[in-house]
Design an enzyme around this catalytic site. Structure first.
Site, mmCIF file in Angstrom:
data_model
loop_
_atom_site.group_PDB
_atom_site.id
_atom_site.type_symbol
_atom_site.label_atom_id
_atom_site.label_comp_id
_atom_site.label_asym_id
_atom_site.label_seq_id
_atom_site.Cartn_x
_atom_site.Cartn_y
_atom_site.Cartn_z
ATOM 1 N N GLY A 80 4.982 1.874 6.362
ATOM 2 C CA GLY A 80 5.197 2.606 5.122
ATOM 3 C C GLY A 80 3.951 2.520 4.257
ATOM 4 C CD GLN A 97 0.850 0.399 -0.246
ATOM 5 O OE1 GLN A 97 1.716 1.145 0.204
ATOM 6 N NE2 GLN A 97 0.517 -0.743 0.317
ATOM 7 C CB CYS A 145 2.615 -5.475 1.012
ATOM 8 S SG CYS A 145 2.069 -4.042 0.051
ATOM 9 C CG LEU A 146 -0.196 -1.592 5.212
ATOM 10 C CD1 LEU A 146 -0.321 -0.083 5.398
ATOM 11 C CD2 LEU A 146 -0.750 -2.334 6.416
ATOM 12 C CG HIS A 150 7.851 -2.677 0.655
ATOM 13 N ND1 HIS A 150 7.601 -4.012 0.904
ATOM 14 C CD2 HIS A 150 6.633 -2.101 0.435
ATOM 15 C CE1 HIS A 150 6.287 -4.229 0.835
ATOM 16 N NE2 HIS A 150 5.680 -3.082 0.550
ATOM 17 C CD GLU A 151 6.216 1.615 1.501
ATOM 18 O OE1 GLU A 151 5.338 1.805 0.641
ATOM 19 O OE2 GLU A 151 6.102 0.751 2.398
ATOM 20 C CG HIS A 203 4.191 -0.045 -3.126
ATOM 21 N ND1 HIS A 203 3.200 -0.882 -3.568
ATOM 22 C CD2 HIS A 203 4.462 -0.428 -1.851
ATOM 23 C CE1 HIS A 203 2.884 -1.748 -2.599
ATOM 24 N NE2 HIS A 203 3.646 -1.493 -1.545
#
Ligand code: CO
Length: 163
Positions: free
Chosen positions: A46, A51, A91-92, A133-134, A137
């Protein structure tokens, strides 16, 4: 398509508010394609627009086994949540850190596709987790914000050593 640079915590852009998308044209489509390329190249499941430094309510997700079923969500909102489940997340934007938090087990999400058409998803399992999660963000919230106080202290110590 172009791979974009992933912003890393504590980059300020990860904490900023995002803007509701109203134009479903080429600019949005390019952003979505760039986000997918960036997500796949980072082996993520994701990615949210902040990000890559874009403050728009846009996220892409692919929780399929073969990584060949990308989903696009424009202006997503969670309308119902049900149950709780432990979720080990990373998380990236926060490399090399994974920890278990609590998420809702099932969610309903209302969103639009790249053409502005509304749709609804009822999700459980990994998709439900990933959506939470997304969408976090898009509100400037990171999974580390859901850590217990003790675990957050551990995170700060570990992260401090990296800087
Ligand atoms: Co993330």
């Amino acid at each position: 398509m172009a791979k974009r640079e992933i912003r890393i915590y504590p980059d300020d852009v990860l904490r900023q508010e995002t803007i509701h998308v109203t134009e479903f044209a080429k600019g949005l489509h390019t952003l979505l394609d760039d986000m997918k390329e960036t997500m796949y190249s980072a082996h993520g499941i994701g990615l949210a627009a902040p990000q890559i430094g874009e403050l728009l309510r846009v996220t892409v997700i692919d929780v399929s086994e073969d990584g060949d079923d990308p989903l696009e969500f424009i202006n997503p909102i969670i309308t119902t949540k049900d149950g709780t489940v432990p979720s080990e997340e990373g998380c990236l934007s926060i490399p090399d850190f994974r920890e278990t938090i609590t998420r809702a087990e099932c969610v309903t999400v209302d969103a639009q596709n790249r053409h502005g058409e509304s749709f609804q998803v009822e999700a459980d399992g990994l998709l439900a987790i990933c959506l939470q999660h997304e969408i976090d963000h898009l509100d400037g919230v990171l999974f580390i914000d859901h850590l217990s106080r003790l675990k957050r202290e551990i995170f700060k110590k570990k992260w401090g050593k990296r800087l």
